[in-house]
Write an enzyme that holds these catalytic residues in place. Structure first.
Site, PDB file in Angstrom:
ATOM      1  N   LYS A 169     -40.803-102.865 -82.030  1.00 14.98           N
ATOM      2  CA  LYS A 169     -40.885-102.066 -83.258  1.00 14.98           C
ATOM      3  C   LYS A 169     -40.456-100.649 -82.908  1.00 14.98           C
ATOM      4  CE  LYS A 169     -44.188-102.827 -86.266  1.00 14.98           C
ATOM      5  NZ  LYS A 169     -43.633-103.060 -87.607  1.00 14.98           N
ATOM      6  N   LYS A 211     -38.025-100.316 -87.680  1.00 18.25           N
ATOM      7  CA  LYS A 211     -37.110-101.449 -87.526  1.00 18.25           C
ATOM      8  C   LYS A 211     -37.653-102.299 -86.379  1.00 18.25           C
ATOM      9  CE  LYS A 211     -32.668-100.710 -87.968  1.00 18.25           C
ATOM     10  NZ  LYS A 211     -31.260-100.315 -87.751  1.00 18.25           N
ATOM     11  N   ASP A 219     -53.560-102.561 -94.782  1.00 18.21           N
ATOM     12  CA  ASP A 219     -52.368-103.017 -95.524  1.00 18.21           C
ATOM     13  C   ASP A 219     -52.154-104.517 -95.322  1.00 18.21           C
ATOM     14  OD1 ASP A 219     -50.167-102.744 -97.178  1.00 18.21           O
ATOM     15  OD2 ASP A 219     -48.802-102.187 -95.567  1.00 18.21           O
ATOM     16  N   GLY A 266     -36.326-107.485 -88.444  1.00 24.04           N
ATOM     17  CA  GLY A 266     -36.912-107.004 -89.692  1.00 24.04           C
ATOM     18  C   GLY A 266     -36.669-105.519 -89.831  1.00 24.04           C
ATOM     19  N   SER A 302     -38.944 -99.231 -94.400  1.00 21.69           N
ATOM     20  CA  SER A 302     -38.558 -97.838 -94.626  1.00 21.69           C
ATOM     21  C   SER A 302     -39.044 -96.920 -93.509  1.00 21.69           C
ATOM     22  CB  SER A 302     -39.115 -97.351 -95.964  1.00 21.69           C
ATOM     23  OG  SER A 302     -40.518 -97.514 -95.981  1.00 21.69           O
ATOM     24  N   PHE A 303     -39.982 -97.386 -92.667  1.00 17.65           N
ATOM     25  CA  PHE A 303     -40.473 -96.510 -91.608  1.00 17.65           C
ATOM     26  C   PHE A 303     -40.219 -97.059 -90.216  1.00 17.65           C
ATOM     27  CE2 PHE A 303     -43.904 -99.474 -91.476  1.00 17.65           C
ATOM     28  CZ  PHE A 303     -44.535 -99.317 -90.254  1.00 17.65           C
TER      29      PHE A 303
END
Length: 447
Positions: A48, A32, A142, A26, A29-30
């Site tokens: 991550k 990978k 979020d 995945g 923007s901040f």
């Protein structure tokens, strides 16, 4: 290797600490996320990867360190586990439990809305996770379907607890720009940006998720952002007729615009509709053997604590051995049927030449409204129009498995997952002449 093909085996693999990293799972923007394997234990994981410079530049070190340290101590059946944390000179690596059952959102995209009992079961697991993390002082901020993933047994797990603050903090336009590009799941008090209670805001997001599970669509969904904000802040929505009275009551108490009068998790746990079939989670929370020294080390400036990134050539093996030996590249997954639902990524096989496959993909993508950029045997496609979550963008790459067999991998790198499903359906129809039909080939061999 001929000039027209790329080999399936990569030139090198990146190794960080004890982990050999594989393909990208995945991308945001901040951060990978990459598939990884512990070379000592053989355990699979997801890593991550955060940009170390961004973390320090945006003064997020203390908050991230505090929340990741807390999350590392949490071992809950409905929360994705943080295994360890490492850092190099340029990156911070968060090693996570690998959960490979797919996103809950994909289940809705495939089946449509869920039956009330099934939706309630997932909602109960979501509340279990959120309640436990809140009890440890960590708020998600979020929550949305993309953060809800299923394990191989269909058990719900929540990802990104303790990391969402960073994902929003690093965006120039702040709170309104969530990871999915829209504020559909965000509480009114968060939109107003006047400071808010993290627990109440998470409860609101859980209510929106419950609505989506049972309805198959969002309670607040407007193309105009200002209209959308107004509807959210006034809680202007209506429940479809198939919702039971108990479900309607719960959702209306959750989607209460005033956080003070909104139902709390403690009250929700006593609700008759919620309690139906409820089984509290059973697990051991013994954190005596868990250390957070690696978290402190990852966020320190000490060079002694840094791991090195090594590029290593893989063990020599032919492509089919490589595919067969890895669950990430099983033959069952490799030769998937066209009609099968895709998620954020998919792949197909072809017996055509690499250049012919590239030309056909470009020829198919442009009429679908995509700008195409080619680089060797990679293609990046970006939609002309902006969808619900921004422009859909797709990355493809052609690999050579054998002189007359290629694998083409497609991965969504931006935009809405449902729009990617629709795109792939149209895209694969246009590529039917180059896709190898393995069923037909098997029939030919029998004759």
């Amino acid at each position: 290797m001929s000039g027209s093909r790329r080999k399936a085996t990569p030139a090198s693999r990146t190794r960080v600490g004890n982990y050999e990293m594989g393909r990208t799972l995945g991308e945001g923007s901040f951060a990978k996320v990459k598939y990884a394997k512990n070379t000592v234990t053989g355990d699979q994981a997801a890593i991550k990867i955060l940009d170390r410079e961004k973390v320090f530049r945006h003064k997020m070190v203390e908050q991230l360190k505090r929340e990741i340290s807390t999350m590392k101590l949490i071992k809950h059946p409905n929360v994705v586990e943080i295994i360890e944390v490492m850092a190099s000179k340029t990156k911070i690596y968060i090693v996570l439990e690998l959960v490979n059952g797919g996103e809950l959102f994909d289940k809705i995209a495939q089946q449509g809305r869920l039956k009330e009992d099934e939706a309630r079961r997932y909602f109960q697991q979501l509340i279990n996770a959120v309640d436990y993390c809140h009890s440890r002082g960590v708020y998600h901020r979020d929550l949305k379907p993309e953060n809800l993933i299923l394990d191989a047994n269909g058990v719900l797990k929540v990802s990104d607890f303790g990391l969402s603050a960073f994902s929003r903090q690093v965006r120039e336009d702040g709170l309104l720009h969530t990871a999915c590009g829209t504020p559909n799941y965000v509480a009114p008090e968060v939109l107003s940006d006047k400071g808010y209670d993290g627990a109440a805001a998470d409860v609101w997001s859980c209510g929106v998720i419950l609505f989506v599970l049972m309805a198959g669509y969002l309670p607040f969904d407007e193309p105009n952002l200002m209209t959308l904000y107004k509807r959210i802040c006034k809680a202007e929505f209506s429940c479809p007729p198939w919702f039971s009275q108990g479900a309607k009551r719960v959702i209306k108490r959750i989607l209460e615009p005033n956080p003070i009068t909104r139902i709390s998790i403690a009250e929700l746990l006593e609700d008759e509709w919620f309690k139906k079939g409820y089984k509290p989670p059973s697990f051991d929370q013994d954190d005596e053997d868990i250390t957070i020294d690696d978290v402190d080390a990852a966020f320190s400036n000490s060079k002694e604590c840094l791991v090195t990134e090594k590029k290593e050539k893989p063990v020599s093996m032919n492509a089919f051995e490589l595919i067969s030996s890895s669950s990430e590249f099983s033959l069952e997954n490799l030769f998937e049927k066209q009609a099968q639902l895709v998620k954020k990524e998919t792949r197909f096989t072809s017996q055509r030449s690499a250049s012919e496959i590239m030309s056909k993909m470009e020829e198919t993508a442009k009429p679908l409204g995509f700008n195409v950029r080619k680089d060797n045997y990679k293609i990046k496609m970006k939609g002309d129009k902006s969808g619900r979550k921004g422009q859909l963008s797709v990355a493809t790459e052609v690999f050579e498995v054998a002189p007359s067999l290629h694998v083409v991998e497609l991965r969504k790198t931006g935009g809405d997952t449902l729009e990617f499903h629709k795109f792939y359906k149209n895209f694969s129809s246009g590529l039917k002449d180059v896709v190898w039909n393995t069923d037909a080939a098997a029939e030919e061999q029998k004759q």
